[in-house]
Write a protein that holds these residues in place. Structure first.
Motif, PDB file in Angstrom:
ATOM      1  N   GLU A   1       0.808 -36.806 -34.475  1.00 45.82           N
ATOM      2  CA  GLU A   1       0.111 -35.524 -34.685  1.00 45.82           C
ATOM      3  C   GLU A   1       1.062 -34.479 -35.252  1.00 45.82           C
ATOM      4  O   GLU A   1       2.123 -34.214 -34.702  1.00 45.82           O
ATOM      5  N   LEU A   2       0.648 -33.878 -36.363  1.00 43.21           N
ATOM      6  CA  LEU A   2       1.468 -32.857 -37.015  1.00 43.21           C
ATOM      7  C   LEU A   2       0.786 -31.496 -36.992  1.00 43.21           C
ATOM      8  O   LEU A   2       1.441 -30.462 -36.915  1.00 43.21           O
ATOM      9  N   MET A   3      -0.542 -31.490 -37.076  1.00 44.12           N
ATOM     10  CA  MET A   3      -1.305 -30.240 -37.062  1.00 44.12           C
ATOM     11  C   MET A   3      -2.577 -30.413 -36.255  1.00 44.12           C
ATOM     12  O   MET A   3      -3.093 -31.535 -36.146  1.00 44.12           O
ATOM     13  N   GLY A   4      -3.068 -29.326 -35.736  1.00 42.99           N
ATOM     14  CA  GLY A   4      -4.358 -29.337 -35.059  1.00 42.99           C
ATOM     15  C   GLY A   4      -5.144 -28.103 -35.443  1.00 42.99           C
ATOM     16  O   GLY A   4      -4.579 -27.009 -35.556  1.00 42.99           O
ATOM     17  N   GLY A   5      -6.434 -28.264 -35.670  1.00 38.37           N
ATOM     18  CA  GLY A   5      -7.243 -27.120 -36.070  1.00 38.37           C
ATOM     19  C   GLY A   5      -8.673 -27.256 -35.590  1.00 38.37           C
ATOM     20  O   GLY A   5      -9.052 -28.256 -34.977  1.00 38.37           O
ATOM     21  N   SER A   6      -9.465 -26.243 -35.892  1.00 44.47           N
ATOM     22  CA  SER A   6     -10.875 -26.298 -35.522  1.00 44.47           C
ATOM     23  C   SER A   6     -11.643 -25.202 -36.238  1.00 44.47           C
ATOM     24  O   SER A   6     -11.065 -24.220 -36.716  1.00 44.47           O
ATOM     25  N   GLN A   7     -12.947 -25.414 -36.282  1.00 49.42           N
ATOM     26  CA  GLN A   7     -13.853 -24.317 -36.596  1.00 49.42           C
ATOM     27  C   GLN A   7     -14.043 -23.567 -35.293  1.00 49.42           C
ATOM     28  O   GLN A   7     -14.252 -24.166 -34.241  1.00 49.42           O
ATOM     29  N   ARG A   8     -13.934 -22.243 -35.333  1.00 53.30           N
ATOM     30  CA  ARG A   8     -14.032 -21.443 -34.116  1.00 53.30           C
ATOM     31  C   ARG A   8     -15.508 -21.169 -33.800  1.00 53.30           C
ATOM     32  O   ARG A   8     -16.324 -21.026 -34.715  1.00 53.30           O
ATOM     33  N   GLU A   9     -15.820 -21.099 -32.538  1.00 51.62           N
ATOM     34  CA  GLU A   9     -17.201 -20.808 -32.135  1.00 51.62           C
ATOM     35  C   GLU A   9     -17.541 -19.374 -32.515  1.00 51.62           C
ATOM     36  O   GLU A   9     -16.946 -18.427 -31.996  1.00 51.62           O
ATOM     37  N   GLU A  10     -18.512 -19.213 -33.438  1.00 45.81           N
ATOM     38  CA  GLU A  10     -18.868 -17.865 -33.884  1.00 45.81           C
ATOM     39  C   GLU A  10     -20.077 -17.303 -33.144  1.00 45.81           C
ATOM     40  O   GLU A  10     -20.411 -16.123 -33.297  1.00 45.81           O
ATOM     41  N   ASP A  11     -20.726 -18.118 -32.326  1.00 46.84           N
ATOM     42  CA  ASP A  11     -21.913 -17.687 -31.573  1.00 46.84           C
ATOM     43  C   ASP A  11     -21.483 -17.062 -30.244  1.00 46.84           C
ATOM     44  O   ASP A  11     -20.871 -17.722 -29.399  1.00 46.84           O
ATOM     45  N   TYR A  12     -21.804 -15.800 -30.055  1.00 45.20           N
ATOM     46  CA  TYR A  12     -21.389 -15.047 -28.859  1.00 45.20           C
ATOM     47  C   TYR A  12     -21.851 -15.728 -27.574  1.00 45.20           C
ATOM     48  O   TYR A  12     -21.065 -15.939 -26.646  1.00 45.20           O
ATOM     49  N   ASP A  13     -23.135 -16.083 -27.518  1.00 42.57           N
ATOM     50  CA  ASP A  13     -23.699 -16.650 -26.291  1.00 42.57           C
ATOM     51  C   ASP A  13     -23.082 -18.010 -25.964  1.00 42.57           C
ATOM     52  O   ASP A  13     -22.796 -18.316 -24.801  1.00 42.57           O
ATOM     53  N   LYS A  14     -22.877 -18.832 -26.983  1.00 38.97           N
ATOM     54  CA  LYS A  14     -22.288 -20.152 -26.754  1.00 38.97           C
ATOM     55  C   LYS A  14     -20.831 -20.039 -26.288  1.00 38.97           C
ATOM     56  O   LYS A  14     -20.395 -20.782 -25.411  1.00 38.97           O
ATOM     57  N   LEU A  15     -20.108 -19.103 -26.889  1.00 39.42           N
ATOM     58  CA  LEU A  15     -18.709 -18.919 -26.489  1.00 39.42           C
ATOM     59  C   LEU A  15     -18.622 -18.414 -25.052  1.00 39.42           C
ATOM     60  O   LEU A  15     -17.816 -18.907 -24.252  1.00 39.42           O
ATOM     61  N   LEU A  16     -19.468 -17.452 -24.715  1.00 42.23           N
ATOM     62  CA  LEU A  16     -19.480 -16.912 -23.352  1.00 42.23           C
ATOM     63  C   LEU A  16     -19.840 -17.999 -22.342  1.00 42.23           C
ATOM     64  O   LEU A  16     -19.208 -18.115 -21.283  1.00 42.23           O
TER      65      LEU A  16
ATOM     66  N   MET B   1     -13.069 -19.562 -16.882  1.00 40.84           N
ATOM     67  CA  MET B   1     -12.044 -18.701 -17.466  1.00 40.84           C
ATOM     68  C   MET B   1     -12.303 -17.260 -17.063  1.00 40.84           C
ATOM     69  O   MET B   1     -13.448 -16.804 -17.050  1.00 40.84           O
ATOM     70  N   PRO B   2     -11.263 -16.516 -16.731  1.00 43.08           N
ATOM     71  CA  PRO B   2     -11.454 -15.096 -16.410  1.00 43.08           C
ATOM     72  C   PRO B   2     -11.902 -14.339 -17.662  1.00 43.08           C
ATOM     73  O   PRO B   2     -11.275 -14.443 -18.721  1.00 43.08           O
TER      74      PRO B   2
ATOM     75  N   ALA C   1      -1.558 -10.513 -22.604  1.00 44.86           N
ATOM     76  CA  ALA C   1      -2.247 -10.697 -21.323  1.00 44.86           C
ATOM     77  C   ALA C   1      -3.267 -11.816 -21.402  1.00 44.86           C
ATOM     78  O   ALA C   1      -3.950 -12.104 -20.426  1.00 44.86           O
ATOM     79  N   SER C   2      -3.382 -12.475 -22.580  1.00 44.98           N
ATOM     80  CA  SER C   2      -4.379 -13.540 -22.737  1.00 44.98           C
ATOM     81  C   SER C   2      -3.691 -14.893 -22.848  1.00 44.98           C
ATOM     82  O   SER C   2      -2.581 -15.003 -23.366  1.00 44.98           O
ATOM     83  N   ASP C   3      -4.384 -15.916 -22.370  1.00 46.81           N
ATOM     84  CA  ASP C   3      -3.889 -17.291 -22.437  1.00 46.81           C
ATOM     85  C   ASP C   3      -4.778 -18.051 -23.417  1.00 46.81           C
ATOM     86  O   ASP C   3      -5.873 -18.469 -23.090  1.00 46.81           O
TER      87      ASP C   3
ATOM     88  N   LYS D   1     -15.514 -32.447 -26.311  1.00 44.83           N
ATOM     89  CA  LYS D   1     -15.307 -31.037 -25.966  1.00 44.83           C
ATOM     90  C   LYS D   1     -14.473 -30.876 -24.698  1.00 44.83           C
ATOM     91  O   LYS D   1     -13.753 -29.874 -24.546  1.00 44.83           O
ATOM     92  N   ASP D   2     -14.550 -31.862 -23.793  1.00 45.16           N
ATOM     93  CA  ASP D   2     -13.881 -31.710 -22.500  1.00 45.16           C
ATOM     94  C   ASP D   2     -12.363 -31.784 -22.586  1.00 45.16           C
ATOM     95  O   ASP D   2     -11.679 -31.448 -21.612  1.00 45.16           O
ATOM     96  N   ILE D   3     -11.829 -32.237 -23.702  1.00 47.39           N
ATOM     97  CA  ILE D   3     -10.367 -32.297 -23.825  1.00 47.39           C
ATOM     98  C   ILE D   3      -9.844 -31.318 -24.873  1.00 47.39           C
ATOM     99  O   ILE D   3      -8.686 -31.397 -25.288  1.00 47.39           O
ATOM    100  N   LYS D   4     -10.704 -30.382 -25.299  1.00 55.53           N
ATOM    101  CA  LYS D   4     -10.300 -29.400 -26.298  1.00 55.53           C
ATOM    102  C   LYS D   4     -10.505 -27.977 -25.782  1.00 55.53           C
ATOM    103  O   LYS D   4     -11.139 -27.745 -24.747  1.00 55.53           O
ATOM    104  N   ALA D   5      -9.978 -27.008 -26.526  1.00 56.29           N
ATOM    105  CA  ALA D   5      -9.938 -25.617 -26.075  1.00 56.29           C
ATOM    106  C   ALA D   5     -11.306 -24.944 -26.129  1.00 56.29           C
ATOM    107  O   ALA D   5     -12.206 -25.366 -26.866  1.00 56.29           O
ATOM    108  N   PHE D   6     -11.434 -23.853 -25.383  1.00 56.58           N
ATOM    109  CA  PHE D   6     -12.711 -23.171 -25.186  1.00 56.58           C
ATOM    110  C   PHE D   6     -13.277 -22.557 -26.463  1.00 56.58           C
ATOM    111  O   PHE D   6     -14.481 -22.369 -26.599  1.00 56.58           O
ATOM    112  N   TYR D   7     -12.405 -22.193 -27.418  1.00 56.53           N
ATOM    113  CA  TYR D   7     -12.839 -21.420 -28.581  1.00 56.53           C
ATOM    114  C   TYR D   7     -13.377 -22.306 -29.713  1.00 56.53           C
ATOM    115  O   TYR D   7     -13.816 -21.792 -30.749  1.00 56.53           O
TER     116      TYR D   7
END
Length: 455
Positions: free
Chosen positions: A378-393, A401-402, A161-163, A350-356
């Motif tokens: 391009e063969l791979m894509g990665g990132s450090q994930r946002e670990e801060d709750y408030d920043k992610l929200l 995003m819903p 149910a998540s995108d 940030k404007d062309i990359k994913a929310f997480y």
């Protein structure tokens, strides 16, 4: 007398009687002799079967057609002819499965477009014998790398149910009768009681396992309802997605480089005949290209610095490089040639990359990375994930995003969250790079693309 396969070290049976089962690839008939090009699918090479008119069923054997399944009984001998080391001197050839004269895979050159139309038969051709064995061996290598490095294999859900990407290009899963719906569907009456889709990525769910096992990876099918007809896009494809706790972006790149080199070397070591064929007939210099990757030290450079290099290049690009913008295929090609090897491009706008993805201190870029390799981009894509709750929200709200149904993902940041990173690699994109076969439709057994869902 043993039933043997060509995969085994057949030399141990020299001057002994053997039994082989397989198919006729080619059949050359003469007045007193016949030569069958025989393969059994257990390895890339075929073997020559020689029979003569001393056999009581010589006339019957000479009429066997290409594509037929046969059993061969005979003596394995050193070949007197050129082109092969061994051959089988047949004492009997038994028809197990006949094949008509209109069999589509005749011993001649077929276009790849034609072979897609008979995709259920194309594994019998030399090209696809090579491609799909490389696919099998590369898949094993991926599991081998992660399992030997302490990762837990996570089976991501296919229905979700998540995108993950937030792009909305998802296939919907429903049991509602679409022929009877007028207006907006009532999802409370659907199977799951809410909208459900085929997954575009297992990353979000994999993060939950990374924060329990420290190191996890997915390897499975993903789906994109993207109406794209390029050589590198398919609606169903396989993804490798590792997630690692207590891991920052630099450590993430170390793992990306290590994994890719391991898989490439494993394929070169275990698919020698296939890779030699692909090097000769598909992409000349393929093996040298892959060996160069194994010995290269991957360059690391920020997105902003890449754009500066592109802007200063004495080259007229079709698409002008822009700060804050994405990088086109021609830019990827230039930058790998500029550094003469693989390049990690980091710190993307940030404007062309994913929310997480983790927001950098400048507030403009995220701790994201794309790996560009010579000849493939391009063969791979990665990132450090946002670990801060408030920043992610905050970021999710900025993107409208819903939030409904995403509390579990946000809660990972509340319940013992930590720095964690990961990356994704499209398996078919890797196979395009490994084989030199440039169309994704030819490195996946039954391609699913817009307007095509055959077999």
């Amino acid at each position: 007398m043993d039933l043997v396969s060509l995969y085994k070290d057949i030399r141990q049976y020299i001057d002994k009687e053997v039994i082989l089962t397989g198919w006729i690839k080619n059949h050359r008939k003469q007045k007193e002799f016949g030569f069958i090009d025989f393969y059994d699918g257990t390895c890339f090479k075929s073997i020559q079967i020689v029979y003569d008119n001393k056999l009581s069923n010589f006339d019957f054997i000479s009429k066997l057609r290409v594509g037929s399944a046969i059993k061969v009984i005979g003596i394995l001998a050193k070949s007197l002819g050129s082109g092969q080391d061994y051959e089988v001197l047949a004492s009997d050839v038994i028809l197990l499965g006949d094949c008509p004269e209109d069999y589509p895979i005749q011993p001649k050159r077929h276009t790849r477009e034609f072979l897609r139309e008979v995709a259920y038969l194309r594994p019998r051709t030399n090209l696809f014998q090579a491609v799909f064995r490389v696919r099998s061996v590369a898949a094993f290598a991926i599991h081998s790398y992660f399992q030997s490095n302490g990762y837990v294999y996570f089976h991501a859900p296919i229905i979700t149910a998540s995108d993950c990407e937030g792009a909305g290009e998802m296939f919907q899963v429903t049991t509602l009768d679409l022929n009877r719906i007028n207006g907006k569907p009532d999802y409370t009456k659907d199977f799951f009681g809410k909208p459900a889709n085929l997954t575009v990525s297992g990353q979000l769910q994999a993060e939950t396992f990374a924060l329990a096992y420290k190191k996890t990876y997915t390897f499975g099918p993903t789906f994109r309802a993207e109406n794209s007809n390029t050589k590198t896009h398919a609606s169903e494809f396989w993804m490798i997605e590792p997630e690692i706790a207590f891991c920052d972006l630099n450590q993430d790149m170390d793992i990306m480089e290590s994994m890719l080199k391991y898989v490439v070397k494993y394929v070169l070591d275990n698919c020698k005949e296939e890779m030699e064929f692909l090097d000769k007939f598909v992409e000349k210099g393929l093996i040298d290209k892959l060996n160069l990757l194994i010995t290269s030290k991957f360059k690391r450079i920020k997105h902003e610095d890449v754009i500066t290099i592109l802007k200063e290049a004495k080259v007229k690009f079709e698409f002008d490089p822009e700060y804050g913008g994405d990088i086109a295929k021609e830019h990827e090609k230039y930058i790998t040639e500029y550094f003469n090897g693989p390049v990690f491009i980091t710190d993307w706008p940030k404007d062309i990359k994913a929310f997480y993805m983790k927001l950098n201190e400048d507030g403009k870029t995220v701790a994201a990375v794309d790996l560009e390799v010579p000849g493939a981009g391009e063969l791979m894509g990665g990132s450090q994930r946002e670990e801060d709750y408030d920043k992610l929200l905050k970021r999710m709200k900025e993107l409208n995003m819903p939030l409904e149904g995403m509390d579990w993902y946000l809660n990972l940041r509340r319940y013992g969250g930590c720095v964690h990173s990961g990356f994704g690699m499209g398996f078919e994109r890797l196979l395009i790079y490994l084989t030199g076969v440039e169309n994704i439709r030819d490195v996946i057994p039954y391609p699913r693309t817009p307007g095509n869902c055959e077999f």
